[in-house]
Design an enzyme around this catalytic site. Structure first.
Site, PDB file in Angstrom:
ATOM      1  N   LYS A 175      35.890  56.566  22.132  1.00 25.58           N
ATOM      2  CA  LYS A 175      34.645  55.802  22.159  1.00 25.58           C
ATOM      3  C   LYS A 175      34.820  54.655  20.636  1.00 25.58           C
ATOM      4  O   LYS A 175      34.625  53.379  21.008  1.00 25.58           O
ATOM      5  CB  LYS A 175      33.511  56.404  22.863  1.00 25.58           C
ATOM      6  N   GLY A 209      29.193  61.991  21.126  1.00 28.12           N
ATOM      7  CA  GLY A 209      28.732  62.512  22.494  1.00 28.12           C
ATOM      8  C   GLY A 209      28.601  63.853  21.419  1.00 28.12           C
ATOM      9  O   GLY A 209      27.822  65.037  22.115  1.00 28.12           O
ATOM     10  N   ASN A 210      29.365  64.327  20.301  1.00 27.79           N
ATOM     11  CA  ASN A 210      28.791  65.326  20.027  1.00 27.79           C
ATOM     12  C   ASN A 210      27.847  65.553  18.829  1.00 27.79           C
ATOM     13  O   ASN A 210      27.306  66.324  18.954  1.00 27.79           O
ATOM     14  CB  ASN A 210      29.846  65.893  18.908  1.00 27.79           C
ATOM     15  N   LYS A 225      37.569  57.443  14.717  1.00 29.62           N
ATOM     16  CA  LYS A 225      36.311  56.376  13.845  1.00 29.62           C
ATOM     17  C   LYS A 225      37.455  55.402  13.037  1.00 29.62           C
ATOM     18  O   LYS A 225      36.462  54.574  12.233  1.00 29.62           O
ATOM     19  CB  LYS A 225      35.367  57.152  12.978  1.00 29.62           C
ATOM     20  N   LYS A 243      42.686  64.327  23.157  1.00 25.10           N
ATOM     21  CA  LYS A 243      41.463  64.041  22.595  1.00 25.10           C
ATOM     22  C   LYS A 243      40.518  65.714  23.070  1.00 25.10           C
ATOM     23  O   LYS A 243      41.194  66.218  24.287  1.00 25.10           O
ATOM     24  CB  LYS A 243      40.789  63.072  23.880  1.00 25.10           C
TER      25      LYS A 243
END
Ligand code: ADP
Ligand code: MG
Length: 295
Positions: free
Chosen positions: A196, A10-11, A260, A121
């Site tokens: 995500k 998203g970033n 991640k 988050k």
């Protein structure tokens, strides 16, 4: 044909240093999707995406008026799945001549997940200073933080698998999926944002992907990360065991690189391999010349 799950950051769609606008967002989505073309010769694609900047902006938008009723965070998650799903679907159809479909995805979480008591988050815009209680300092500035429970099960997984099997490029688990808990046999949405990357690892395992590709705004995973300054070391190839050790040593920030690497570890323990890189370095990373490979 092999299957790759691609998790888009998203970033990376709305980078910290850039002035955020719809046009810029659509342009960034287009640019990233175009890069995915290199994958289509070898891989069947399943796409997932983040929503941290976008869901935070929706939160701000609804706080800016008393005229429209406020929606809970799970509904805002669903709205970003529609918003980004729409743009990604359109870009994939145009640039890749794909048949892309977006699936509004719910993801089961545990109502007793400790994350509900410790928000980690980061979402939304970056602020120069701390303006409220639940905020965290990132390289780009201060950001709000919300609860980020662990994804347990993708509710719409059978539908997703069946669409993948029929040749569709499926965009699902957007923003990590809409977090739901089970209560007396019913699914209830909860106020949180699932990471995500962790959801993408569950998705990759479920669709039996050969590879998980996590695209973000950094070239690779670094040890001693200082945001481009200082004596950081690029991690090019590692095992889940070593990655776990680096994680324990505190090399990966929670809420950003931490999940991640955790996603890569989770998937590696199920036999899958993961590449973490930026869209710009993806082609090189596939050849082993850039990015971070965890297997
Ligand atoms: P995305 O939207 O792609 O999920 P995140 O902001 O969640 O992006 O994660 C990427 C960010 O992780 C980078 O911009 C970087 O600032 C941060 N980061 C934290 N620790 C590390 C590290 N060890 N190596 C590389 N990047 C890191
Ligand atoms: Mg992230």
């Amino acid at each position: 044909m092999k299957t790759a799950v691609v998790a888009l950051g998203g970033n990376a769609f709305q980078p910290a240093g850039e002035k955020w606008s719809y046009k810029q967002l659509a342009r960034n989505v287009d640019k990233t999707c175009e890069i995915l073309k290199i994958l289509t010769k070898k891989y069947r694609l399943v796409i997932s995406h983040g929503n941290a900047p976008q869901v935070g902006l929706l939160m701000l938008q609804q706080e800016s008026t008393a005229l429209a009723p406020k929606m809970p965070l799970d509904v805002l998650d669903a709205m970003t799945q529609g918003q980004l799903g729409y743009l990604i679907q359109k870009a994939l159809n145009e640039k890749l001549k794909a048949k892309a479909v977006t699936v509004i995805t719910q993801v089961l979480v545990d109502s007793h997940d400790p994350a509900f008591r410790h928000p980690t988050k980061p979402i939304g815009p970056y602020y120069k200073k701390k303006i409220e209680e639940d905020m965290v300092k990132q390289p780009g500035g201060w950001r709000r933080v919300v609860a980020s429970p662990k994804p347990l099960r993708i509710i719409e997984i059978d539908e997703i698998k069946s669409l993948v099997k029929s040749g569709y490029v499926v965009i699902s688990c957007g923003g990590g999926g809409i977090p739901v808990v089970k209560d007396k046999g019913k699914l209830i949405g909860v106020e949180a944002v699932i990471d995500k990357d962790l959801a993408a690892a569950v998705l990759a395992e479920d669709v039996k992907a050969d590879m998980l590709i996590i695209l973000t705004d950094v070239k690779a995973v670094f040890l001693n990360y200082r945001g481009g300054k200082g004596c950081e070391m690029e991690l090019r190839k590692t095992t889940p065991e070593d990655a776990q050790r680096y994680m324990k040593e505190g090399h990966f920030a929670p809420g950003s690189m931490g999940p991640k690497v955790q996603a890569a570890i989770d998937f590696a323990l199920k036999g899958g391999k993961t590449i973490i890189t930026s869209p710009r370095y993806m082609e090189e990373a596939l050849k082993g010349d850039a990015g971070t490979l965890i297997e």
